[in-house]
Design a protein around this motif. Structure first.
Motif, PDB file in Angstrom:
ATOM      1  N   UNK A 183       0.822  -1.208   0.000  1.00 16.85           N
ATOM      2  CA  UNK A 183       0.000   0.000   0.000  1.00 16.85           C
ATOM      3  C   UNK A 183       0.856   1.258   0.000  1.00 16.85           C
ATOM      4  N   UNK A 184       1.970   1.218   0.722  1.00 14.18           N
ATOM      5  CA  UNK A 184       2.803   2.412   0.815  1.00 14.18           C
ATOM      6  C   UNK A 184       3.388   2.776  -0.546  1.00 14.18           C
ATOM      7  N   UNK A 185       3.778   1.783  -1.340  1.00 14.21           N
ATOM      8  CA  UNK A 185       4.333   2.052  -2.656  1.00 14.21           C
ATOM      9  C   UNK A 185       3.248   2.574  -3.594  1.00 14.21           C
ATOM     10  N   UNK A 186       2.063   1.962  -3.544  1.00 15.78           N
ATOM     11  CA  UNK A 186       0.955   2.432  -4.363  1.00 15.78           C
ATOM     12  C   UNK A 186       0.590   3.867  -3.991  1.00 15.78           C
ATOM     13  N   UNK A 187       0.584   4.162  -2.692  1.00 12.82           N
ATOM     14  CA  UNK A 187       0.292   5.523  -2.225  1.00 12.82           C
ATOM     15  C   UNK A 187       1.314   6.518  -2.749  1.00 12.82           C
ATOM     16  N   UNK A 188       2.595   6.163  -2.628  1.00  7.63           N
ATOM     17  CA  UNK A 188       3.662   7.073  -3.044  1.00  7.63           C
ATOM     18  C   UNK A 188       3.569   7.387  -4.532  1.00  7.63           C
ATOM     19  N   UNK A 189       3.417   6.351  -5.348  1.00  2.76           N
ATOM     20  CA  UNK A 189       3.340   6.552  -6.794  1.00  2.76           C
ATOM     21  C   UNK A 189       2.091   7.344  -7.167  1.00  2.76           C
ATOM     22  N   UNK A 190       0.954   6.992  -6.557  1.00  2.00           N
ATOM     23  CA  UNK A 190      -0.290   7.685  -6.876  1.00  2.00           C
ATOM     24  C   UNK A 190      -0.222   9.141  -6.446  1.00  2.00           C
ATOM     25  N   UNK A 191       0.383   9.423  -5.289  1.00  2.00           N
ATOM     26  CA  UNK A 191       0.509  10.812  -4.813  1.00  2.00           C
ATOM     27  C   UNK A 191       1.293  11.652  -5.817  1.00  2.00           C
ATOM     28  N   UNK A 192       2.434  11.131  -6.246  1.00  2.00           N
ATOM     29  CA  UNK A 192       3.275  11.884  -7.191  1.00  2.00           C
ATOM     30  C   UNK A 192       2.527  12.136  -8.493  1.00  2.00           C
ATOM     31  N   UNK A 193       1.906  11.101  -9.038  1.00  2.00           N
ATOM     32  CA  UNK A 193       1.221  11.231 -10.319  1.00  2.00           C
ATOM     33  C   UNK A 193       0.031  12.177 -10.222  1.00  2.00           C
ATOM     34  N   UNK A 194      -0.718  12.109  -9.125  1.00  2.00           N
ATOM     35  CA  UNK A 194      -1.840  13.032  -8.943  1.00  2.00           C
ATOM     36  C   UNK A 194      -1.349  14.469  -8.804  1.00  2.00           C
ATOM     37  N   UNK A 195      -0.262  14.649  -8.080  1.00  2.00           N
ATOM     38  CA  UNK A 195       0.225  15.998  -7.817  1.00  2.00           C
ATOM     39  C   UNK A 195       0.760  16.680  -9.071  1.00  2.00           C
ATOM     40  N   UNK A 196       1.299  15.907 -10.013  1.00  2.00           N
ATOM     41  CA  UNK A 196       1.882  16.507 -11.219  1.00  2.00           C
ATOM     42  C   UNK A 196       0.934  16.467 -12.409  1.00  2.00           C
ATOM     43  N   UNK A 197      -0.193  15.751 -12.282  1.00  2.00           N
ATOM     44  CA  UNK A 197      -1.090  15.590 -13.432  1.00  2.00           C
ATOM     45  C   UNK A 197      -1.529  16.913 -14.049  1.00  2.00           C
TER      46      UNK A 197
END
Length: 252
Positions: free
Chosen positions: A196-210
């Motif tokens: 979950x932590x890896x999925x969270x990290x990747x999703x956070x970055x992608x959402x923030x830069x989208x």
């Protein structure tokens, strides 16, 4: 840094994990530009608004959603990029194992209401100066290369400069960067139950830069001070991952 530490604690992690995450916020070289630039104040205000919204969402009181809305409003008043909090708040709730669909639905409704109040999607996209340049493929490719470069600099904080020449990046590297980001999105979905932590990290970055991948600004590619919010998400996710690893190695 203090809010990041409190969020880590709100996720139920060990106290030391919060201290480590807060220390990295203060010491990571990639955060220097956000603090040193006078114009970086808007990025800091946006980050504080987003982080406070995530923190309030971890509470138990029904009134917490009012506080979430107020925190996001503070962030947006600092910089409109804080709107990414509409996606980051439910993502944080998901990581903490709390109900997140209500927050996600509220975010969608708020975004639709904002677009409608602004005059609809055509007005949002066909802005006066950049109407013919919005959502350009070349812009998407260059911004993708910028995201990959800054992700690399999170791990190896070297070659920092306020005026990196992204136009000099070959087209093939731009295309590979876009494919890499797509691959990271797929990876986040695949590991959402096992890590979950890896999925969270990747999703956070992608959402923030989208938003920055889609909406073009005049000759202003993604730079270090605009990568402040993604950096914070990586530190929170990293702290969660380190604590999860510790618990696996030392269950007691």
């Amino acid at each position: 840094a203090g809010v990041v530490g409190v969020i880590v604690g709100g996720l139920g992690l060990a106290c030391w994990a919060g201290w480590v995450a807060a220390a990295f916020v203060l010491l990571h070289p990639l955060a220097v530009e956000s603090v040193a630039y006078v114009t970086g104040r808007s990025e800091l205000l946006a980050a504080i608004g987003v982080l406070l919204a995530c923190l309030f969402a971890l509470g138990d009181r029904p009134s917490r959603w009012v506080m979430v809305a107020l925190a996001l409003a503070v962030g947006v008043l600092g910089k409109e990029s804080a709107l990414v909090g509409l996606g980051l708040v439910p993502l944080t709730c998901w990581l903490a194992g709390r109900p997140w669909r209500l927050a996600a639905g509220a975010g969608v409704l708020t975004t639709c209401a904002g677009v409608w109040a602004y005059g609809g999607l055509p007005r949002l996209v066909d802005h006066e100066i950049y109407a013919s340049q919005m959502v350009a493929v070349d812009w998407l490719l260059i911004q993708s290369a910028a995201v990959v470069r800054l992700l690399f600099m999170m791990v190896v904080p070297a070659w920092q400069t306020p005026d990196y020449d992204y136009d000099a990046i070959p087209l093939v590297w731009r295309g590979l960067s876009l494919l890499l980001l797509i691959g990271l999105a797929v990876l986040a979905r695949c590991v959402r139950t096992r890590a979950r932590w890896l999925a969270f990290t990747l999703a956070w970055v992608l959402m923030a830069v989208a938003p920055r991948l889609m909406l073009q600004t005049p000759r202003s590619y993604l730079n270090e001070h605009q990568f402040y919010v993604p950096l914070l998400g990586v530190l929170i996710g990293g702290a969660y991952g380190c604590d999860a690893l510790r618990r696996r190695v030392h269950p007691g």
